[in-house]
Scaffold this motif. Structure first.
Motif, PDB file in Angstrom:
ATOM      1  N   UNK A 119      -7.377  15.510  -7.631  1.00  0.00           N
ATOM      2  CA  UNK A 119      -7.140  16.944  -7.830  1.00  0.00           C
ATOM      3  C   UNK A 119      -6.708  17.197  -9.271  1.00  0.00           C
ATOM      4  N   UNK A 120      -6.963  18.451  -9.773  1.00  0.00           N
ATOM      5  CA  UNK A 120      -6.842  18.666 -11.223  1.00  0.00           C
ATOM      6  C   UNK A 120      -5.467  18.346 -11.818  1.00  0.00           C
ATOM      7  N   UNK A 121      -4.383  18.723 -11.135  1.00  0.00           N
ATOM      8  CA  UNK A 121      -3.056  18.460 -11.724  1.00  0.00           C
ATOM      9  C   UNK A 121      -2.819  16.954 -11.841  1.00  0.00           C
ATOM     10  N   UNK A 122      -3.227  16.205 -10.840  1.00  0.00           N
ATOM     11  CA  UNK A 122      -3.044  14.748 -10.896  1.00  0.00           C
ATOM     12  C   UNK A 122      -3.912  14.151 -11.998  1.00  0.00           C
ATOM     13  N   UNK A 123      -5.119  14.710 -12.171  1.00  0.00           N
ATOM     14  CA  UNK A 123      -6.022  14.209 -13.202  1.00  0.00           C
ATOM     15  C   UNK A 123      -5.388  14.388 -14.578  1.00  0.00           C
ATOM     16  N   UNK A 124      -4.767  15.568 -14.822  1.00  0.00           N
ATOM     17  CA  UNK A 124      -4.107  15.806 -16.123  1.00  0.00           C
ATOM     18  C   UNK A 124      -3.015  14.767 -16.358  1.00  0.00           C
ATOM     19  N   UNK A 125      -2.254  14.458 -15.312  1.00  0.00           N
ATOM     20  CA  UNK A 125      -1.180  13.464 -15.443  1.00  0.00           C
ATOM     21  C   UNK A 125      -1.781  12.088 -15.749  1.00  0.00           C
ATOM     22  N   UNK A 126      -2.873  11.742 -15.058  1.00  0.00           N
ATOM     23  CA  UNK A 126      -3.497  10.434 -15.281  1.00  0.00           C
ATOM     24  C   UNK A 126      -4.006  10.321 -16.717  1.00  0.00           C
ATOM     25  N   UNK A 152     -16.045  11.647   0.639  1.00  0.00           N
ATOM     26  CA  UNK A 152     -14.766  12.352   0.571  1.00  0.00           C
ATOM     27  C   UNK A 152     -14.251  12.354  -0.861  1.00  0.00           C
ATOM     28  N   UNK A 153     -13.269  13.234  -1.097  1.00  0.00           N
ATOM     29  CA  UNK A 153     -12.660  13.301  -2.436  1.00  0.00           C
ATOM     30  C   UNK A 153     -11.350  12.503  -2.424  1.00  0.00           C
ATOM     31  N   UNK A 154     -11.146  11.668  -3.436  1.00  0.00           N
ATOM     32  CA  UNK A 154      -9.920  10.883  -3.507  1.00  0.00           C
ATOM     33  C   UNK A 154      -8.701  11.792  -3.627  1.00  0.00           C
ATOM     34  N   UNK A 155      -7.596  11.359  -3.011  1.00  0.00           N
ATOM     35  CA  UNK A 155      -6.366  12.155  -3.026  1.00  0.00           C
ATOM     36  C   UNK A 155      -5.826  12.394  -4.428  1.00  0.00           C
ATOM     37  N   UNK A 156      -6.124  11.481  -5.360  1.00  0.00           N
ATOM     38  CA  UNK A 156      -5.582  11.654  -6.720  1.00  0.00           C
ATOM     39  C   UNK A 156      -6.607  12.287  -7.661  1.00  0.00           C
ATOM     40  N   UNK A 184      -0.552   8.932  -5.959  1.00  0.00           N
ATOM     41  CA  UNK A 184      -0.596  10.371  -5.643  1.00  0.00           C
ATOM     42  C   UNK A 184       0.010  11.197  -6.765  1.00  0.00           C
ATOM     43  N   UNK A 185       0.971  10.614  -7.497  1.00  0.00           N
ATOM     44  CA  UNK A 185       1.627  11.344  -8.587  1.00  0.00           C
ATOM     45  C   UNK A 185       0.894  11.147  -9.914  1.00  0.00           C
ATOM     46  N   UNK A 186      -0.171  10.371  -9.898  1.00  0.00           N
ATOM     47  CA  UNK A 186      -0.914  10.122 -11.132  1.00  0.00           C
ATOM     48  C   UNK A 186      -0.238   9.105 -12.027  1.00  0.00           C
ATOM     49  N   UNK A 187       0.745   8.373 -11.464  1.00  0.00           N
ATOM     50  CA  UNK A 187       1.500   7.394 -12.255  1.00  0.00           C
ATOM     51  C   UNK A 187       0.965   5.988 -12.033  1.00  0.00           C
ATOM     52  N   UNK A 188       1.352   5.072 -12.920  1.00  0.00           N
ATOM     53  CA  UNK A 188       0.955   3.685 -12.725  1.00  0.00           C
ATOM     54  C   UNK A 188       1.799   3.055 -11.615  1.00  0.00           C
ATOM     55  N   UNK A 189       1.169   2.207 -10.858  1.00  0.00           N
ATOM     56  CA  UNK A 189       1.880   1.390  -9.878  1.00  0.00           C
ATOM     57  C   UNK A 189       2.713   0.388 -10.702  1.00  0.00           C
ATOM     58  N   UNK A 223       0.822  -1.211   0.000  1.00  0.00           N
ATOM     59  CA  UNK A 223       0.000   0.000   0.000  1.00  0.00           C
ATOM     60  C   UNK A 223       0.854   1.257   0.000  1.00  0.00           C
ATOM     61  N   UNK A 224       1.914   1.248   0.795  1.00  0.00           N
ATOM     62  CA  UNK A 224       2.812   2.426   0.844  1.00  0.00           C
ATOM     63  C   UNK A 224       3.446   2.664  -0.520  1.00  0.00           C
ATOM     64  N   UNK A 225       3.877   1.593  -1.162  1.00  0.00           N
ATOM     65  CA  UNK A 225       4.486   1.679  -2.486  1.00  0.00           C
ATOM     66  C   UNK A 225       3.463   2.214  -3.503  1.00  0.00           C
ATOM     67  N   UNK A 226       2.269   1.622  -3.492  1.00  0.00           N
ATOM     68  CA  UNK A 226       1.229   2.022  -4.451  1.00  0.00           C
ATOM     69  C   UNK A 226       0.860   3.499  -4.271  1.00  0.00           C
ATOM     70  N   UNK A 227       0.750   3.921  -3.014  1.00  0.00           N
ATOM     71  CA  UNK A 227       0.286   5.279  -2.715  1.00  0.00           C
ATOM     72  C   UNK A 227       1.184   6.343  -3.354  1.00  0.00           C
ATOM     73  N   UNK A 228       2.498   6.126  -3.313  1.00  0.00           N
ATOM     74  CA  UNK A 228       3.440   7.089  -3.884  1.00  0.00           C
ATOM     75  C   UNK A 228       3.152   7.297  -5.367  1.00  0.00           C
ATOM     76  N   UNK A 229       2.915   6.196  -6.078  1.00  0.00           N
ATOM     77  CA  UNK A 229       2.649   6.295  -7.519  1.00  0.00           C
ATOM     78  C   UNK A 229       1.273   6.890  -7.776  1.00  0.00           C
TER      79      UNK A 229
END
Ligand code: ADP
Length: 225
Positions: A165-172, A159-163, A54-59, A46-52
């Motif tokens: 937010x608009x900047x993360x959405x653009x990355x996704x 609640x709103x998911x941490x990922x 949050x950045x809008x990247x693939x795990x 979970x800790x590993x997945x969360x980092x990716x």
């Protein structure tokens, strides 16, 4: 029935996946939800997945395919499954093909959800999930709960998911274009893909989806909310 649901973030995959899986009496398997469970349980994975996330990247693929392989090995998938959020790149599609060959199973259909990027951003910005059950999904404008911030189905806090937010959405979205769109083409060339428009109400999209996978005659009303 064994189905893959594929489309950009915010296309309504999760919303439709829950309803389709209930309607077809098959397991809904969302890699995003599996990762969020690990995050809640504070596991190493979970800790590993969360980092990716949050950045809008693939795990990373090894982690993701490991989670899926373990999930597909459970007996509750015998009647079938609906994969939501997997595979998300060609390496994952290959890994899935290997898992299916090993279990002597075949995919029935890949259902693609089609939607414009503008609409995706609008949908994601207003998306709210229930803390008690992440399959309870609302939207502040398009499917608002009766009481703001409270789940209609179980009273849980929204609640709103941490990922989300608009900047993360653009990355996704960018990751979707570069990594996942080729997976759509791959299944199209295999003749497995059927695509539907993801605009309109939840019920409209559900009916379109059921029609597209040849289950349209049945009454889908029981799975609405
Ligand atoms: P959405 O489809 O709206 O992006 P998900 O819940 O499916 O939401 O995914 C959220 C995040 O979880 C992704 O942005 C990614 O970081 C991670 N994730 C989910 N599925 C996969 C996958 N198959 N491979 C790698 N990462 C994934």
């Amino acid at each position: 029935m064994r189905i893959i649901l594929i489309g950009p973030p915010g296309a309504g995959k999760g919303t439709q996946a829950v309803r389709l899986a209930a309607h077809l009496s098959i397991q809904h398997i969302s890699t995003g939800d599996l990762f969020r469970e690990h995050i809640d349980e504070r596991t190493e994975l979970g800790r590993n997945a969360r980092t990716h996330m949050r950045a809008g990247l693939l795990v990373p693929d090894e982690v993701t395919t490991g989670v899926v392989k373990e999930r597909l090995a459970r007996p509750d998938t015998e009647r079938g499954f609906l994969l939501d959020g997997f595979p998300r790149n060609l390496a994952q599609a290959q890994a899935l093909a290997g898992i299916l060959v090993d279990s002597k199973l075949r995919l029935d259909v890949v259902l693609g959800l089609d939607i414009s990027e503008d609409q995706v951003v609008r949908r994601i910005a207003g998306r709210r999930l229930c803390r008690q059950d992440r399959e309870h999904i609302f939207h502040v404008d398009y499917s608002p709960p009766d009481v703001a911030g409270v789940c209609d189905l179980c009273g849980g806090e929204l609640y709103q998911r941490g990922d989300d937010r608009e900047t993360t959405v653009r990355k996704r979205l960018e990751v979707y274009r570069t990594e996942t769109a080729p997976v759509v083409d791959h299944y199209r060339s295999q003749g497995l893909l059927t695509t539907i428009a993801a605009h309109g109400s939840v019920q409209e999209v559900l009916h379109r989806a059921l029609d597209a996978i040849g289950q349209g005659q049945a009454d889908a009303a029981g799975t609405s909310n």
